[in-house]
Structures are given as structure tokens and as C-alpha cells.
Scaffold this motif. Structure first.
Motif, PDB file in Angstrom:
ATOM      1  N   GLN A 179      38.503  35.447  46.163  1.00  0.00           N
ATOM      2  CA  GLN A 179      37.650  35.034  45.046  1.00  0.00           C
ATOM      3  C   GLN A 179      36.234  35.599  45.168  1.00  0.00           C
ATOM      4  O   GLN A 179      35.490  35.628  44.181  1.00  0.00           O
ATOM      5  N   ASP A 180      35.834  36.043  46.353  1.00  0.00           N
ATOM      6  CA  ASP A 180      34.475  36.558  46.563  1.00  0.00           C
ATOM      7  C   ASP A 180      34.396  38.078  46.460  1.00  0.00           C
ATOM      8  O   ASP A 180      33.332  38.658  46.709  1.00  0.00           O
ATOM      9  N   ARG A 181      35.478  38.751  46.120  1.00  0.00           N
ATOM     10  CA  ARG A 181      35.502  40.218  46.095  1.00  0.00           C
ATOM     11  C   ARG A 181      35.591  40.733  44.659  1.00  0.00           C
ATOM     12  O   ARG A 181      36.273  40.141  43.820  1.00  0.00           O
ATOM     13  N   ASN A 182      34.931  41.881  44.419  1.00  0.00           N
ATOM     14  CA  ASN A 182      35.044  42.511  43.103  1.00  0.00           C
ATOM     15  C   ASN A 182      36.258  43.440  43.089  1.00  0.00           C
ATOM     16  O   ASN A 182      36.942  43.611  44.105  1.00  0.00           O
ATOM     17  N   ILE A 183      36.526  44.068  41.953  1.00  0.00           N
ATOM     18  CA  ILE A 183      37.756  44.843  41.823  1.00  0.00           C
ATOM     19  C   ILE A 183      37.791  46.024  42.785  1.00  0.00           C
ATOM     20  O   ILE A 183      38.853  46.373  43.302  1.00  0.00           O
ATOM     21  N   TRP A 184      36.636  46.643  43.049  1.00  0.00           N
ATOM     22  CA  TRP A 184      36.620  47.799  43.960  1.00  0.00           C
ATOM     23  C   TRP A 184      36.860  47.361  45.399  1.00  0.00           C
ATOM     24  O   TRP A 184      37.572  48.037  46.152  1.00  0.00           O
ATOM     25  N   GLN A 185      36.259  46.243  45.784  1.00  0.00           N
ATOM     26  CA  GLN A 185      36.483  45.708  47.132  1.00  0.00           C
ATOM     27  C   GLN A 185      37.942  45.283  47.312  1.00  0.00           C
ATOM     28  O   GLN A 185      38.530  45.490  48.381  1.00  0.00           O
ATOM     29  N   LEU A 186      38.520  44.705  46.260  1.00  0.00           N
ATOM     30  CA  LEU A 186      39.933  44.311  46.331  1.00  0.00           C
ATOM     31  C   LEU A 186      40.833  45.539  46.464  1.00  0.00           C
ATOM     32  O   LEU A 186      41.784  45.541  47.250  1.00  0.00           O
ATOM     33  N   ALA A 187      40.532  46.601  45.714  1.00  0.00           N
ATOM     34  CA  ALA A 187      41.338  47.817  45.801  1.00  0.00           C
ATOM     35  C   ALA A 187      41.289  48.405  47.203  1.00  0.00           C
ATOM     36  O   ALA A 187      42.314  48.845  47.756  1.00  0.00           O
TER      37      ALA A 187
END
Length: 423
Positions: free
Chosen positions: A307-315
Motif C-alpha cells: 500500500q506504500d508503493r507507487n506503480i513504478w516501485q511495484l513494477a
């Protein structure tokens, strides 16, 4: 000569036993100190056992697939000189790391026929009187397509009966079906493989046990909904076209953002159920398990605090964890503690799935493949990109109404993707 008994040491908190995954030594081997003895698998990791002494192996505890209790004899070693009692000489600390063999958990075949019988040669076909009498008259005619097909199959067109002597596809089909009395076997057909018995050990056994326990204890239900992903796919294409050095986006990071944004309204989805204690723990943080196929079997690395990550960090994290799982370098803490699992087969996703819950979690989400189909948009028909999404839930904890409402909340975010980036 004195003998040294190497007992299986304590290899982790709460670990009472471990499974022998692979032996690196056998009875009669001469070994040296620090030489690997065996790979032992627990619920958390695969551990490499090393010998604390040099000598000759005189006894080993079982074979691959056997389960050994902590403190039980693993290997007996004949040593030169005086053998220290293992109780007085602590065993070397085991290496607590996932073993990076090419395939450390691959089941070993137990009974495989060593020789595969060769194909039976077709018996010679006696020439007919007609063939003897008028060889030139019996020339077979066929179209180039039929000739090419017969060549690919290894069929002699002279063996195929046809009205008027002109072989058609239907004649070739009839020969393939009924011409076995001639001893015919197509060229691409090979001898039948011998049966083999494969022992279920290591990771394959863990998967089998976990899946059986999940289906045995959890009353599953699955809800499937269709999502229009045309807009979010267009957004994803724009983001990828301007990503610079950032990782390429798939649908998964955007879906994870939607999952995390909707969880606060539906806390029963992000939960774990201890059915023995009768306690459901609804987690505030989303530790998302990512079902990942590896050579050793299905593994579930965990994205902490998704929940604390943006889409780029998740990728980036998805790629890192998938690589670690497939290479065998994932740490034990990266393979446990998930509160909700996402499973995706990508382009193989099918029309709908009924995923099995990763116990003790209470839900698992499975997006299916994206397809383009005509769809009514108002009074017109348009080509739209559509994707079904499945969710399986533990009916003891999650009601069908709650699961359906949760998926509808996901649907709203996915079909209006600008909402993913608003507070």
C-alpha cells in the motif's frame, strides 16, 4: 576406528523436523570437514548441512523425501583418532539460505525403464498381381498439397487406396484411420514412452500438502466479474512510452494499486484466519503474495507494505521477487507472511479461474487474460478490451455480498483509472 554421529541440528525457531531433499554423500564416501552432506527442507527454506569432521560415511538417515526430526541421526562418520562426542562438540551452524542448484527440489525418478523399445518396423507388403502386371499404369496421382502432406507424414501414396487412382485428402484420412493393418506408422510418431514413477518430494510435496490442506479446511467460493480495461490499457501504453529508465509496466502494478486503495473499505479481504484458535486477524498493511511459477514448483514471494508503493516501485519489486524465486535466491522471510495473494497466468489466463486460497489467508485474486471484443457503449458498438477477474474467498470469513462489493469497487477504479492517482 571411532565413529562420529552427526545429528540434525536446530535449524530454525519452531522447526521440529526437516525433509531430505538431496544427498551429496553416500555410504562409503571419504569426506572432509565442511563438505556438504545433504540439503534439508523446512517450511521456510532449504538448508545445506555440512560435515563438522573428516572421515568415511558409514550410515545415512533414509533417502530423499524422508522426514527427519531435529536431533535425530543424519549421518554417521568413521573418523581417525578419537571421535568427539557431538553433545560436547556443537555442530557447525547450517547455512540458512535457499540452495541455488539448477533445480534443488526436482523430484527424482524412482522407476524408469532404461531402454525404450524401438519402433516396430512395418512388415513388407506383398505386391499385388496388378502391380506385377502393369506397374506403369498404376502411377498414383494427387494434388501437390496431398503429396506434401503425405511426405510430412511419411506415407507412401502407393499404399493409399483411392477411387480412380487419384488420392485426395479424404483418402489419406481414411488410410490414417484404417490402414494400420499394413503396419503403417507415421514418421513423426515415436515409440511410446515408458511409464515412470516419480517420488513426490521437496517443493512438490509442500505444494501438494498446502493445496490439500486449503481445500480440506476452507469452504471456497469464487466470484467472477468482467472489467472493461480499454482506458487503463491506453494509460499504461502512454506511461510506458514515456517511462525513461523506469521499468516497463504490466497490468499487475496498476491492479495492485487498486487492490490496496479498496482494502480499507473491506478489511475482511486482507485477513488471516487461525481456525484452531478461532481468531481472524484483519491486517492494516497489505503484504501481497505474488504466485510465481518456478522450475521447482509454485512459490509465493511477498511484496511487503504494498500500500506504500507507487506503480513504478511495484513494477520493480515484482520483477525482483520473481527473479529471486526462479533463481532460488529468495530469502525465507521473502516467502512468508503474506496477507492476500494475487495469482496471474498472464496471456494464458483463460476466460475465468477458480484459484485456491493460500491458507491461512481468506482470499486470493486472479486476473485473467485481456481480449478485444465488440461491446455496446451507449447506442453504439465498439471494440473494447475486456478482462475477467476472479476472487476466491473463505466463506467462513467472507460473505458473498462482501466479495461482490469488493470486486465492484475494484472495477470502478480499473475502469476509471484516473481514480488510482487521486487521494
Amino acid at each position: 576406528m571411532p565413529k562420529f554421529t552427526f545429528n540434525l541440528p536446530d535449524i530454525g525457531e519452531g522447526i521440529a523436523e526437516a525433509e531430505i531433499v538431496a544427498w551429496h554423500v553416500k555410504v562409503g564416501d571419504i569426506i572432509s570437514e565442511d563438505q556438504p552432506l545433504a540439503d534439508m527442507m523446512t517450511d521456510k527454506a532449504t538448508v545445506e548441512m555440512e560435515s563438522p569432521v573428516s572421515g568415511v560415511v558409514t550410515k545415512v538417515a533414509g533417502e530423499a523425501g524422508d522426514v527427519i526430526a531435529i536431533g535425530a541421526m543424519l549421518v554417521e562418520i568413521e573418523v581417525a583418532g578419537d571421535a568427539d562426542n557431538e553433545a560436547e562438540k556443537p555442530a557447525k551452524e547450517p547455512i540458512l539460505a535457499v540452495v541455488e542448484d539448477e533445480n534443488p527440489h526436482a523430484p527424482e525418478p524412482v522407476s524408469i525403464a532404461e531402454v525404450t523399445p524401438p519402433p516396430v518396423a512395418p512388415p513388407p507388403v506383398a505386391p499385388t498381381a496388378m502391380q506385377h502386371a502393369t506397374p506403369a499404369v498404376d502411377k498414383v496421382t494427387a494434388s501437390p498439397a496431398v503429396r506434401q502432406r503425405a511426405k510430412d507424414l511419411g506415407v507412401d501414396l502407393a499404399d493409399v487406396k483411392a477411387a480412380g487412382g487419384h488420392v485426395r485428402h479424404a483418402d489419406l484420412d481414411a488410410f490414417l484411420t484404417y490402414g494400420t493393418q499394413l503396419g503403417y506408422r507415421p514418421a513423426q510418431f515415436h515409440a511410446r514412452r515408458a511409464d515412470e514413477a516419480v517420488k513426490v518430494i521437496g517443493m512438490r510435496r509442500r505444494i501438494a500438502d498446502n493445496m490439500a490442506a486449503s481445500k480440506r479446511h476452507i469452504p471456497h467460493f469464487t466470484y467472477v466479474e468482467e472489467f472493461d480495461v480499454t482506458a487503463i490499457e491506453a494509460m499504461r501504453a502512454d506511461l510506458n512510452a514515456n517511462r525513461g529508465s523506469k521499468p516497463k509496466l504490466t497490468m499487475l502494478p496498476m491492479l495492485i494499486v487498486a487492490i490496496c486503495k479498496t482494502i480499507p473499505q473491506f478489511p475482511m479481504i486482507n485477513a488471516r484466519f487461525d481456525d484452531e484458535a478461532g481468531i481472524v486477524t484483519r491486517h492494516g498493511a497489505v503484504h501481497l503474495g505474488m504466485a510465481t511459477q518456478t522450475d521447482a514448483g509454485l512459490m509465493v514471494p511477498v511484496i511487503r507494505d504494498a500500500q506504500d508503493r507507487n506503480i513504478w516501485q511495484l513494477a520493480t519489486e515484482i520483477a525482483r521477487l520473481a527473479d529471486a524465486a526462479r533463481s532460488g535466491s529468495a530469502k525465507s522471510e521473502e516467502l512468508s507472511g503474506s496477507t492476500l495473494t494475487l495469482t496471474s497466468l498472464g496471456p494464458l489466463g483463460g476466460i475465468a479461474t477458480t484459484p485456491v486460497i493460500n491458507r491461512p489467508e481468506v482470499a486470493i485474486i486472479g486476473p485473467n487474460k485481456i481480449v478485444e471484443r465488440p461491446m455496446f457503449v451507449g447506442d453504439t458498438i465498439e471494440a473494447r478490451k475486456l478482462m475477467n477477474l476472479s476472487i476466491s474467498c473463505d466463506h467462513r470469513v467472507v460473505d458473498g455480498w462482501d466479495a461482490a462489493n469488493y470486486v465492484q469497487a475494484l472495477k470502478k477504479l480499473i475502469e476509471t483509472p484516473v481514480l488510482l492517482f487521486t487521494a
